[in-house]
Write an enzyme that holds these catalytic residues in place. Structure first.
Site, PDB file in Angstrom:
ATOM      1  CG  HIS A   1      -5.908   1.418   5.405  1.00  0.00           C
ATOM      2  ND1 HIS A   1      -5.490   2.348   6.330  1.00  0.00           N
ATOM      3  CD2 HIS A   1      -4.853   0.579   5.222  1.00  0.00           C
ATOM      4  CE1 HIS A   1      -4.241   2.091   6.681  1.00  0.00           C
ATOM      5  NE2 HIS A   1      -3.833   1.023   6.017  1.00  0.00           N
TER       6      HIS A   1
ATOM      7  CB  SER B   1       4.960  -1.881  12.056  1.00  0.00           C
ATOM      8  OG  SER B   1       4.503  -0.573  12.317  1.00  0.00           O
TER       9      SER B   1
ATOM     10  CD  GLU C   1      -3.185  -2.601   7.335  1.00  0.00           C
ATOM     11  OE1 GLU C   1      -2.047  -2.624   6.874  1.00  0.00           O
ATOM     12  OE2 GLU C   1      -3.978  -1.669   7.127  1.00  0.00           O
TER      13      GLU C   1
ATOM     14  CG  ASN D   1      -1.800   1.201   1.335  1.00  0.00           C
ATOM     15  OD1 ASN D   1      -1.903   1.990   0.395  1.00  0.00           O
ATOM     16  ND2 ASN D   1      -2.456   1.363   2.471  1.00  0.00           N
ATOM     17  CD1 TRP D   2       3.471   0.952  -2.762  1.00  0.00           C
ATOM     18  CD2 TRP D   2       3.500   2.006  -4.735  1.00  0.00           C
ATOM     19  NE1 TRP D   2       4.159   0.159  -3.643  1.00  0.00           N
ATOM     20  CE2 TRP D   2       4.189   0.776  -4.867  1.00  0.00           C
ATOM     21  CE3 TRP D   2       3.385   2.822  -5.863  1.00  0.00           C
ATOM     22  CZ2 TRP D   2       4.769   0.354  -6.077  1.00  0.00           C
ATOM     23  CZ3 TRP D   2       3.960   2.415  -7.051  1.00  0.00           C
ATOM     24  CH2 TRP D   2       4.641   1.198  -7.161  1.00  0.00           C
ATOM     25  CE  LYS D   3      -0.408   3.165   4.735  1.00  0.00           C
ATOM     26  NZ  LYS D   3      -0.302   3.316   6.201  1.00  0.00           N
TER      27      LYS D   3
ATOM     28  CD  GLU E   1      -3.198   5.257   6.901  1.00  0.00           C
ATOM     29  OE1 GLU E   1      -2.155   5.032   7.532  1.00  0.00           O
ATOM     30  OE2 GLU E   1      -3.262   5.250   5.653  1.00  0.00           O
TER      31      GLU E   1
ATOM     32  N   GLY F   1       2.954  -1.386   4.378  1.00  0.00           N
ATOM     33  CA  GLY F   1       2.881   0.047   4.174  1.00  0.00           C
ATOM     34  C   GLY F   1       4.231   0.635   3.808  1.00  0.00           C
ATOM     35  N   GLY F   2       4.900   1.246   4.783  1.00  0.00           N
ATOM     36  CA  GLY F   2       6.146   1.963   4.511  1.00  0.00           C
ATOM     37  C   GLY F   2       7.208   1.140   3.821  1.00  0.00           C
TER      38      GLY F   2
ATOM     39  N   GLY G   1       2.233   2.158  10.864  1.00  0.00           N
ATOM     40  CA  GLY G   1       3.162   3.268  10.745  1.00  0.00           C
ATOM     41  C   GLY G   1       3.838   3.676  12.039  1.00  0.00           C
TER      42      GLY G   1
END
Length: 239
Positions: free
Chosen positions: A93, A201, A163, A8-10, A95, A222-223, A169
Site C-alpha cells: 500500500h 476515495s 490506488e 482496508n480499515w487501516k 502508505e 478505505g474510509g 483519503g
C-alpha cells in the site's frame, strides 16, 4: 469473474467496534453479487475472523513480514496471520511504501511469503500526483507490477489493486477515462485471470460508475469501509 469489494480499515477502531462493524457487514452480506473482504488492524484479526466464521465475508491483514519467524520486533509473519483466520493480506500500500520505505523488492518478498503461507496477496500499485502530471502514470504502475509480483502470483489467485496515491483519503478520484486506461494497461501486464481492484476515495456516490469500467473487478475501499452501510452500498453497486 465475481467482483471483490475489500475494506482496508487501516489503524482505526477498537476491539468492540471492530467486531460490531464486522457483524454489521455480515448482516448485509447475503444475496450480494460481490464477494466481501474486511482487513482490520492486527490485534483484531482473530476476533473479527471468529465473528465471521462460516459467513460470506473473508478476513485479511494489512501487511506481513517476508520471514516465517525470527528476531523481527513488532512485525507479524504470514503464517501467524493465517493461524488467526486471515485468508488475504494487503501488501505494498502506498502508505507502507511512503511511510515505511517499502520498495518493490520488499513487496515482492512479502508477496512470496504470503503465498507460501496460503494467503492471497492483494498487491497495491499507484502513481503520485507529480508522476501523473509528468505523464508517467502508466509507466510507474507497470514498473511496480513488474517489480512487486512474486513468482506464482497468478496461480495463487493474487490480486492487484490500483490506488493512485493522490486519491487516497483526499476525496479526489481520477476521471473514469484515466481509471480505465490504467486498468487496461494492468490487464495487459497481468493477464486475463488476475483480479484488478480500484482504490482511492471510493464511496457509494461514485462506486457504480467505477465498477462498471472495463477491467475493474472490484474495489479496495478505505474510509467508506468503516461505515457498514456505505461499504455494503458499494458492494451492491457491483451488480
Amino acid at each position: 469473474m465475481r467482483p471483490l469489494i475489500a475494506g482496508n480499515w487501516k489503524m482505526h477502531g477498537s476491539l468492540r467496534a471492530s467486531v460490531a462493524l464486522a457483524e454489521s457487514v455480515r448482516a448485509g452480506a447475503d444475496d450480494l453479487a460481490a464477494e466481501l473482504l474486511v482487513c482490520p488492524p492486527f490485534p483484531y484479526i482473530q476476533a473479527v475472523a471468529m465473528s465471521l466464521l462460516g459467513q460470506p465475508v473473508a478476513v485479511g491483514a494489512q501487511d506481513c513480514h517476508p520471514a516465517v519467524q525470527g528476531a523481527h520486533t513488532g512485525d507479524v509473519a504470514a503464517p501467524m496471520l493465517r493461524d488467526c483466520g486471515a485468508t488475504h493480506v494487503i501488501l505494498g500500500h502506498s502508505e507502507r511504501r511512503a511511510g515505511h520505505g517499502e520498495t518493490d523488492v520488499v513487496v515482492k518478498a512479502k508477496g512470496a511469503a504470503a503465498i507460501a503461507a496460503g494467503l492471497t496477496p492483494v498487491i497495491c500499485v499507484g502513481e503520485t500526483l507529480a508522476q501523473r502530471e509528468a505523464g508517467q502514470a502508466e509507466a510507474v504502475v507497470r514498473a511496480q507490477v513488474a517489480g512487486s509480483l512474486p513468482d506464482g502470483f497468478a496461480e495463487a489467485g493474487g490480486i492487484v489493486a490500483y490506488e493512485p496515491v493522490w486519491a487516497i483519503g483526499t476525496g479526489k478520484t481520477p476521471t473514469e477515462a484515466d481509471i480505465a486506461a490504467i486498468h487496461a494497461a494492468l490487464r495487459q501486464a497481468v493477464g486475463p485471470d488476475t483480479r484488478l481492484l480500484y482504490g482511492g476515495s471510493v464511496k457509494p456516490a461514485n462506486a457504480a460508475a467505477i465498477l462498471a469500467l472495463p477491467h475493474v473487478d472490484g474495489a479496495l475501499v478505505g474510509g467508506a469501509s468503516l461505515i457498514a452501510e456505505d461499504f455494503l452500498a458499494i458492494a451492491r453497486a457491483a451488480g
